[in-house]
Design a protein around this motif. Structure first.
Motif, PDB file in Angstrom:
ATOM      1  N   PRO A   3       0.805  -1.224   0.000  1.00 27.10           N
ATOM      2  CA  PRO A   3       0.000   0.000   0.000  1.00 27.10           C
ATOM      3  C   PRO A   3       0.839   1.276   0.000  1.00 27.10           C
ATOM      4  O   PRO A   3       0.488   2.248  -0.679  1.00 27.10           O
ATOM      5  CB  PRO A   3      -0.821  -0.119   1.292  1.00 27.10           C
ATOM      6  CG  PRO A   3      -0.879  -1.591   1.566  1.00 27.10           C
ATOM      7  CD  PRO A   3       0.434  -2.128   1.105  1.00 27.10           C
ATOM      8  N   ALA A   4       1.944   1.277   0.738  1.00 30.49           N
ATOM      9  CA  ALA A   4       2.793   2.468   0.788  1.00 30.49           C
ATOM     10  C   ALA A   4       3.410   2.755  -0.572  1.00 30.49           C
ATOM     11  O   ALA A   4       3.453   3.898  -1.039  1.00 30.49           O
ATOM     12  CB  ALA A   4       3.883   2.288   1.850  1.00 30.49           C
ATOM     13  N   ALA A   5       3.910   1.682  -1.253  1.00 31.50           N
ATOM     14  CA  ALA A   5       4.506   1.848  -2.584  1.00 31.50           C
ATOM     15  C   ALA A   5       3.451   2.284  -3.592  1.00 31.50           C
ATOM     16  O   ALA A   5       3.712   3.139  -4.450  1.00 31.50           O
ATOM     17  CB  ALA A   5       5.149   0.538  -3.025  1.00 31.50           C
ATOM     18  N   ALA A   6       2.261   1.703  -3.509  1.00 29.70           N
ATOM     19  CA  ALA A   6       1.181   2.079  -4.417  1.00 29.70           C
ATOM     20  C   ALA A   6       0.815   3.553  -4.241  1.00 29.70           C
ATOM     21  O   ALA A   6       0.564   4.278  -5.217  1.00 29.70           O
ATOM     22  CB  ALA A   6      -0.045   1.200  -4.177  1.00 29.70           C
ATOM     23  N   SER A   7       0.813   4.019  -2.989  1.00 32.65           N
ATOM     24  CA  SER A   7       0.498   5.425  -2.720  1.00 32.65           C
ATOM     25  C   SER A   7       1.575   6.352  -3.284  1.00 32.65           C
ATOM     26  O   SER A   7       1.256   7.397  -3.885  1.00 32.65           O
ATOM     27  CB  SER A   7       0.369   5.640  -1.210  1.00 32.65           C
ATOM     28  OG  SER A   7       0.102   6.998  -0.908  1.00 32.65           O
ATOM     29  N   ARG A   8       2.857   5.974  -3.122  1.00 35.43           N
ATOM     30  CA  ARG A   8       3.947   6.787  -3.673  1.00 35.43           C
ATOM     31  C   ARG A   8       3.876   6.848  -5.188  1.00 35.43           C
ATOM     32  O   ARG A   8       4.043   7.909  -5.800  1.00 35.43           O
ATOM     33  CB  ARG A   8       5.302   6.213  -3.228  1.00 35.43           C
ATOM     34  CG  ARG A   8       5.636   6.431  -1.772  1.00 35.43           C
ATOM     35  CD  ARG A   8       7.107   6.171  -1.527  1.00 35.43           C
ATOM     36  NE  ARG A   8       7.496   4.821  -1.899  1.00 35.43           N
ATOM     37  CZ  ARG A   8       7.450   3.766  -1.083  1.00 35.43           C
ATOM     38  NH1 ARG A   8       7.021   3.916   0.174  1.00 35.43           N
ATOM     39  NH2 ARG A   8       7.824   2.577  -1.496  1.00 35.43           N
ATOM     40  N   ASN A   9       3.633   5.701  -5.816  1.00 34.85           N
ATOM     41  CA  ASN A   9       3.565   5.662  -7.274  1.00 34.85           C
ATOM     42  C   ASN A   9       2.373   6.458  -7.801  1.00 34.85           C
ATOM     43  O   ASN A   9       2.472   7.107  -8.852  1.00 34.85           O
ATOM     44  CB  ASN A   9       3.484   4.206  -7.749  1.00 34.85           C
ATOM     45  CG  ASN A   9       4.778   3.448  -7.548  1.00 34.85           C
ATOM     46  OD1 ASN A   9       5.858   4.043  -7.533  1.00 34.85           O
ATOM     47  ND2 ASN A   9       4.682   2.136  -7.391  1.00 34.85           N
ATOM     48  N   ARG A  10       1.279   6.420  -7.080  1.00 36.63           N
ATOM     49  CA  ARG A  10       0.107   7.192  -7.508  1.00 36.63           C
ATOM     50  C   ARG A  10       0.386   8.685  -7.405  1.00 36.63           C
ATOM     51  O   ARG A  10       0.011   9.465  -8.308  1.00 36.63           O
ATOM     52  CB  ARG A  10      -1.111   6.822  -6.657  1.00 36.63           C
ATOM     53  CG  ARG A  10      -2.396   7.482  -7.145  1.00 36.63           C
ATOM     54  CD  ARG A  10      -3.583   7.108  -6.282  1.00 36.63           C
ATOM     55  NE  ARG A  10      -4.810   7.693  -6.805  1.00 36.63           N
ATOM     56  CZ  ARG A  10      -5.612   7.129  -7.705  1.00 36.63           C
ATOM     57  NH1 ARG A  10      -5.302   5.937  -8.185  1.00 36.63           N
ATOM     58  NH2 ARG A  10      -6.692   7.726  -8.122  1.00 36.63           N
ATOM     59  N   CYS A  27      -2.719   6.195 -13.576  1.00 34.82           N
ATOM     60  CA  CYS A  27      -2.767   6.440 -12.132  1.00 34.82           C
ATOM     61  C   CYS A  27      -3.792   5.593 -11.389  1.00 34.82           C
ATOM     62  O   CYS A  27      -3.560   5.193 -10.238  1.00 34.82           O
ATOM     63  CB  CYS A  27      -3.022   7.924 -11.865  1.00 34.82           C
ATOM     64  SG  CYS A  27      -1.806   9.021 -12.643  1.00 34.82           S
ATOM     65  N   ASP A  28      -4.941   5.333 -12.004  1.00 32.11           N
ATOM     66  CA  ASP A  28      -6.009   4.611 -11.301  1.00 32.11           C
ATOM     67  C   ASP A  28      -5.589   3.208 -10.882  1.00 32.11           C
ATOM     68  O   ASP A  28      -6.143   2.655  -9.931  1.00 32.11           O
ATOM     69  CB  ASP A  28      -7.256   4.524 -12.185  1.00 32.11           C
ATOM     70  CG  ASP A  28      -8.000   5.852 -12.252  1.00 32.11           C
ATOM     71  OD1 ASP A  28      -7.597   6.781 -11.536  1.00 32.11           O
ATOM     72  OD2 ASP A  28      -8.964   5.963 -13.036  1.00 32.11           O
ATOM     73  N   ALA A  29      -4.632   2.633 -11.585  1.00 35.31           N
ATOM     74  CA  ALA A  29      -4.209   1.256 -11.285  1.00 35.31           C
ATOM     75  C   ALA A  29      -3.303   1.168 -10.064  1.00 35.31           C
ATOM     76  O   ALA A  29      -3.019   0.070  -9.580  1.00 35.31           O
ATOM     77  CB  ALA A  29      -3.499   0.652 -12.492  1.00 35.31           C
ATOM     78  N   HIS A  30      -2.842   2.308  -9.547  1.00 31.05           N
ATOM     79  CA  HIS A  30      -1.968   2.302  -8.371  1.00 31.05           C
ATOM     80  C   HIS A  30      -2.811   2.215  -7.098  1.00 31.05           C
ATOM     81  O   HIS A  30      -3.027   3.199  -6.388  1.00 31.05           O
ATOM     82  CB  HIS A  30      -1.092   3.557  -8.357  1.00 31.05           C
ATOM     83  CG  HIS A  30      -0.044   3.571  -9.417  1.00 31.05           C
ATOM     84  ND1 HIS A  30       0.943   2.610  -9.509  1.00 31.05           N
ATOM     85  CD2 HIS A  30       0.167   4.419 -10.449  1.00 31.05           C
ATOM     86  CE1 HIS A  30       1.718   2.874 -10.537  1.00 31.05           C
ATOM     87  NE2 HIS A  30       1.268   3.951 -11.128  1.00 31.05           N
ATOM     88  N   THR A  31      -3.288   1.034  -6.846  1.00 30.13           N
ATOM     89  CA  THR A  31      -4.118   0.778  -5.672  1.00 30.13           C
ATOM     90  C   THR A  31      -4.022  -0.695  -5.315  1.00 30.13           C
ATOM     91  O   THR A  31      -3.741  -1.539  -6.183  1.00 30.13           O
ATOM     92  CB  THR A  31      -5.585   1.158  -5.936  1.00 30.13           C
ATOM     93  OG1 THR A  31      -6.368   0.815  -4.795  1.00 30.13           O
ATOM     94  CG2 THR A  31      -6.135   0.434  -7.160  1.00 30.13           C
ATOM     95  N   CYS A  32      -4.237  -1.008  -4.070  1.00 21.98           N
ATOM     96  CA  CYS A  32      -4.237  -2.406  -3.632  1.00 21.98           C
ATOM     97  C   CYS A  32      -5.654  -2.912  -3.406  1.00 21.98           C
ATOM     98  O   CYS A  32      -5.861  -3.998  -2.866  1.00 21.98           O
ATOM     99  CB  CYS A  32      -3.423  -2.547  -2.338  1.00 21.98           C
ATOM    100  SG  CYS A  32      -1.651  -2.236  -2.523  1.00 21.98           S
ATOM    101  N   SER A  33      -6.637  -2.134  -3.805  1.00 22.54           N
ATOM    102  CA  SER A  33      -8.034  -2.499  -3.559  1.00 22.54           C
ATOM    103  C   SER A  33      -8.717  -3.094  -4.781  1.00 22.54           C
ATOM    104  O   SER A  33      -9.942  -3.093  -4.880  1.00 22.54           O
ATOM    105  CB  SER A  33      -8.812  -1.258  -3.090  1.00 22.54           C
ATOM    106  OG  SER A  33      -8.744  -0.224  -4.069  1.00 22.54           O
ATOM    107  N   GLY A  34      -7.913  -3.570  -5.746  1.00 23.68           N
ATOM    108  CA  GLY A  34      -8.495  -4.218  -6.919  1.00 23.68           C
ATOM    109  C   GLY A  34      -9.129  -3.267  -7.896  1.00 23.68           C
ATOM    110  O   GLY A  34     -10.211  -3.542  -8.422  1.00 23.68           O
ATOM    111  N   GLY A  35      -8.478  -2.141  -8.142  1.00 24.24           N
ATOM    112  CA  GLY A  35      -8.998  -1.159  -9.086  1.00 24.24           C
ATOM    113  C   GLY A  35      -8.768  -1.578 -10.521  1.00 24.24           C
ATOM    114  O   GLY A  35      -8.405  -2.738 -10.800  1.00 24.24           O
TER     115      GLY A  35
END
Length: 278
Positions: free
Chosen positions: A171-178, A209-217
């Motif tokens: 989640p932290a990496a996904a947030s940084r990348n987003r 950008c929308d794909a940078h999530t861990c919630s199955g976006g």
């Protein structure tokens, strides 16, 4: 009859040979298109490996980042007739390896050539080493010109063939990348620059950008990319078009020959019956 059929078959045999030759030319057409005219001009190329300086930028990941930009962003930018500013980190001028990459010629499967000095190599990795050793003076490694730094935002792992399967989402990496992805959208397509920039800004958010999530976006590159012509499909279509008339001709000749044989049998049968009657 037999002579006529033999002549037609010879003609289409020749057509088949031409089709095979055309098939070979089409397969190698992609490689031929990668040729270029040398435009280095009067520039002096340093050939002394002692001038090599250490780079803190991955060539492989920079190449992957540019591949993503070229296939999944630039077709839409060109469609909108929008010009990326020099401040945009996705501008080709902000890729330190761009000039070197554009002077790499892929001649054939195991044949690569350096556009600066015309030396040949069996694989791209050997050409990369040669360029690093002999033409390192052509790299502009000023700050902010490493496309590899943008790989997290651009999903480079999706286009790197040797990359291992993706592990558990962080989640932290996904947030940084987003956050990095959104900053690229803001820097390259400021909504204040008008409707075209606004549309591309929205597109960039959805595409990357929308794909940078861990919630199955949504998945990355959800808007698609550059449409490519399938060379094998094109060559196969040409072969089929050339060979289809031959197939129908052979069927026609076979059916006509069978009719002739049937008539001969009927004639022989009638002759036999007439002899018995007499």
């Amino acid at each position: 009859m037999a002579v006529e059929a033999e002549g037609v078959v010879r003609i289409y045999s020749f057509s088949f040979s031409l089709a095979v030759l055309l098939f070979s030319l089409v397969l190698h057409g992609g490689a031929a298109e990668q040729g270029f005219q040398q435009d280095v001009g009067t520039r002096t190329l340093l050939e002394d490996s002692s001038h090599k300086h250490e780079l803190h930028c991955s060539r492989e990941r920079s190449r992957a980042a540019w591949k993503v930009v070229e296939e999944y962003l630039m077709p839409f930018v060109e469609k909108q007739q929008f010009q990326l500013s020099k401040k945009c980190r996705l501008n080709p001028q902000n890729d330190m390896f761009r000039e070197q990459e554009e002077h790499k010629i892929h001649v054939d499967v195991n044949d690569w050539k350096c556009g600066f000095c015309k030396k040949s190599f069996r694989a791209e990795k050997y050409l990369d080493k040669h360029v690093d050793n002999r033409h390192s003076n052509l790299i502009n490694d000023s700050q902010g010109r490493c496309l590899a730094d943008l790989c997290g935002a651009l999903h480079c792992d999706q286009v790197i063939e040797s990359k291992k399967p993706k592990g558990k989402c962080n989640p932290a990496a996904a947030s940084r990348n987003r956050h990095l992805c959104e900053s690229l959208a803001d820097g390259c397509f400021p909504v204040s620059e008008g409707p075209k920039a606004s549309r591309l800004h929205e597109f960039f958010l959805r595409q990357f950008c929308d794909a940078h999530t861990c919630s199955g976006g949504p998945k990355s590159f959800s808007k698609g990319g550059k449409k490519r012509t399938n060379v094998l499909w094109l060559a196969s279509s040409i072969l089929i078009i050339l060979l289809l008339p031959l197939f129908y001709l052979l069927v026609y000749l076979h059916r006509r020959e069978m009719k002739t044989v049937v008539k001969d049998f009927r004639r022989i049968g009638k002759g036999g019956r007439n002899k018995k009657a007499s």
